[in-house]
Scaffold this active site. Sequence first.
Site, PDB file in Angstrom:
ATOM      1  N   GLY A   1       0.756  -1.239   0.287  1.00 23.48           N
ATOM      2  CA  GLY A   1      -0.019   0.052  -0.381  1.00 23.48           C
ATOM      3  C   GLY A   1       0.878   0.958  -0.276  1.00 23.48           C
ATOM      4  O   GLY A   1       0.942   1.918   0.524  1.00 23.48           O
TER       5      GLY A   1
ATOM      6  N   ILE B   1      -2.678  -1.203  -4.962  1.00 24.79           N
ATOM      7  CA  ILE B   1      -3.822  -1.047  -5.362  1.00 24.79           C
ATOM      8  C   ILE B   1      -4.780   0.174  -5.987  1.00 24.79           C
ATOM      9  O   ILE B   1      -5.698  -0.227  -6.966  1.00 24.79           O
ATOM     10  CB  ILE B   1      -5.261  -1.933  -4.634  1.00 24.79           C
ATOM     11  CG1 ILE B   1      -6.164  -3.390  -4.806  1.00 24.79           C
ATOM     12  CG2 ILE B   1      -5.732  -1.131  -3.621  1.00 24.79           C
ATOM     13  CD1 ILE B   1      -6.897  -3.885  -4.173  1.00 24.79           C
TER      14      ILE B   1
ATOM     15  N   ASN C   1      -2.838  -6.400  -5.381  1.00 24.55           N
ATOM     16  CA  ASN C   1      -3.493  -6.793  -3.930  1.00 24.55           C
ATOM     17  C   ASN C   1      -2.789  -7.451  -3.269  1.00 24.55           C
ATOM     18  O   ASN C   1      -2.968  -8.431  -4.120  1.00 24.55           O
ATOM     19  CB  ASN C   1      -4.579  -7.303  -4.335  1.00 24.55           C
ATOM     20  CG  ASN C   1      -5.951  -7.403  -2.987  1.00 24.55           C
ATOM     21  OD1 ASN C   1      -5.324  -6.967  -2.168  1.00 24.55           O
ATOM     22  ND2 ASN C   1      -6.778  -7.612  -3.336  1.00 24.55           N
TER      23      ASN C   1
ATOM     24  N   LEU D   1       2.916   1.574   6.056  1.00 31.02           N
ATOM     25  CA  LEU D   1       2.233   2.722   7.194  1.00 31.02           C
ATOM     26  C   LEU D   1       0.923   3.382   6.603  1.00 31.02           C
ATOM     27  O   LEU D   1       0.310   3.653   5.248  1.00 31.02           O
ATOM     28  CB  LEU D   1       3.980   4.020   5.595  1.00 31.02           C
ATOM     29  CG  LEU D   1       4.967   2.713   6.112  1.00 31.02           C
ATOM     30  CD1 LEU D   1       5.862   4.314   5.392  1.00 31.02           C
ATOM     31  CD2 LEU D   1       5.454   2.092   7.172  1.00 31.02           C
TER      32      LEU D   1
ATOM     33  N   ASP E   1      -4.638   2.132   5.829  1.00 33.75           N
ATOM     34  CA  ASP E   1      -7.222   1.889   6.060  1.00 33.75           C
ATOM     35  C   ASP E   1      -8.183   1.540   7.531  1.00 33.75           C
ATOM     36  O   ASP E   1      -7.469   0.127   7.779  1.00 33.75           O
ATOM     37  CB  ASP E   1      -7.488   0.776   5.413  1.00 33.75           C
ATOM     38  CG  ASP E   1      -9.363   1.250   4.854  1.00 33.75           C
ATOM     39  OD1 ASP E   1      -9.754   2.549   6.200  1.00 33.75           O
ATOM     40  OD2 ASP E   1     -10.055   1.227   4.119  1.00 33.75           O
TER      41      ASP E   1
ATOM     42  N   GLU F   1       2.970  11.055   2.944  1.00 34.00           N
ATOM     43  CA  GLU F   1       2.138  11.770   2.508  1.00 34.00           C
ATOM     44  C   GLU F   1       1.002  11.340   3.571  1.00 34.00           C
ATOM     45  O   GLU F   1       1.353  13.061   4.291  1.00 34.00           O
ATOM     46  CB  GLU F   1       0.802  11.500   1.308  1.00 34.00           C
ATOM     47  CG  GLU F   1       1.022  11.605  -0.209  1.00 34.00           C
ATOM     48  CD  GLU F   1       1.981  12.875  -0.487  1.00 34.00           C
ATOM     49  OE1 GLU F   1       1.369  13.659   0.290  1.00 34.00           O
ATOM     50  OE2 GLU F   1       3.238  13.586  -1.223  1.00 34.00           O
ATOM     51  N   GLU F   2       0.843  10.329   4.238  1.00 34.47           N
ATOM     52  CA  GLU F   2       0.114  10.490   5.665  1.00 34.47           C
ATOM     53  C   GLU F   2       0.164  11.174   6.656  1.00 34.47           C
ATOM     54  O   GLU F   2       0.276  12.139   7.932  1.00 34.47           O
ATOM     55  CB  GLU F   2      -0.454   9.013   5.251  1.00 34.47           C
ATOM     56  CG  GLU F   2      -1.328   8.948   4.807  1.00 34.47           C
ATOM     57  CD  GLU F   2      -3.056   9.558   5.078  1.00 34.47           C
ATOM     58  OE1 GLU F   2      -3.701  10.087   6.379  1.00 34.47           O
ATOM     59  OE2 GLU F   2      -3.156   9.830   3.734  1.00 34.47           O
TER      60      GLU F   2
END
Length: 263
Positions: free
Chosen positions: A71, A95, A132, A159, A162, A238-239
């Site tokens: 991810g 994904i 995936n 990292l 969700d 980014e998160e």
Amino acid sequence: MATGKRKQEDMGKGMAPRNLMPQKRYYRQRAHANPFSDHSLVYPASPSAMDWKAHYPSMSPEQTVEFADIGCGFGGLLIALAPMFPDTLMLGMEIRITVTQYVADRITALRLRNSLAYDPPESENVSVVRANAMKFLPNFFNKGQACITSDCLSKIFFLFPDPHFKARKHKARIISPTLLAEYAYVLRPGGIVYTITDVLALHEWMVHHLTAFPLFERIPNEELDGDPVVEQVKTSTEEGKKVQRNNGDKFLACFRRLEDPKR
């Protein structure tokens, strides 16, 4: 955007044009994707069927991918780690179609920028695939225990995954008892799983399941102080940057893959 004159000046200095890098505003997509949906993915039948040379043109025959960012989002971790481990092949797995394309274009731009500037190769050791990982991770990577040398999957990153807050959605979390068996399968003994989130409940969930799994042990925080990767795990995505801007909390936990028990 640079003017034609500016572009000519940049090229005359051996520099790449400023607008080579892709811009996120042209790669908009939903924040998350349902991992249980049919995403019409293309994946190898087995790791031996994977054409890694297409992803890493400069790789030597004996090299294999060692880092996997599951991810990977917009690729911040990959780009940050690439110059830190120039001889290590790293793969991002994402994904979402548009996000995957952004990372691919970003890597291409970095490689082109360096070739135009006559610098040493940059980002030659990183690539991305649309995949995936919850379904097809073993299609890409061999069993870690089978590696004769250390040149196999040694780091896996999760990292800011969700959180899937609703209880009925917990089965879609990237860390679960069933999936941990696959992560242990592809990770070599001594390899490390890195997890970080800004959601305390998710952090506790991941720590609980990784601690309970017999092939992983948590790495003490004092030992992590000497790991140069940890700072990039906290700050390069980014998160991670968003959480930092908002003065939010980051919950880190890392786990070492243990040796398989002797029979």
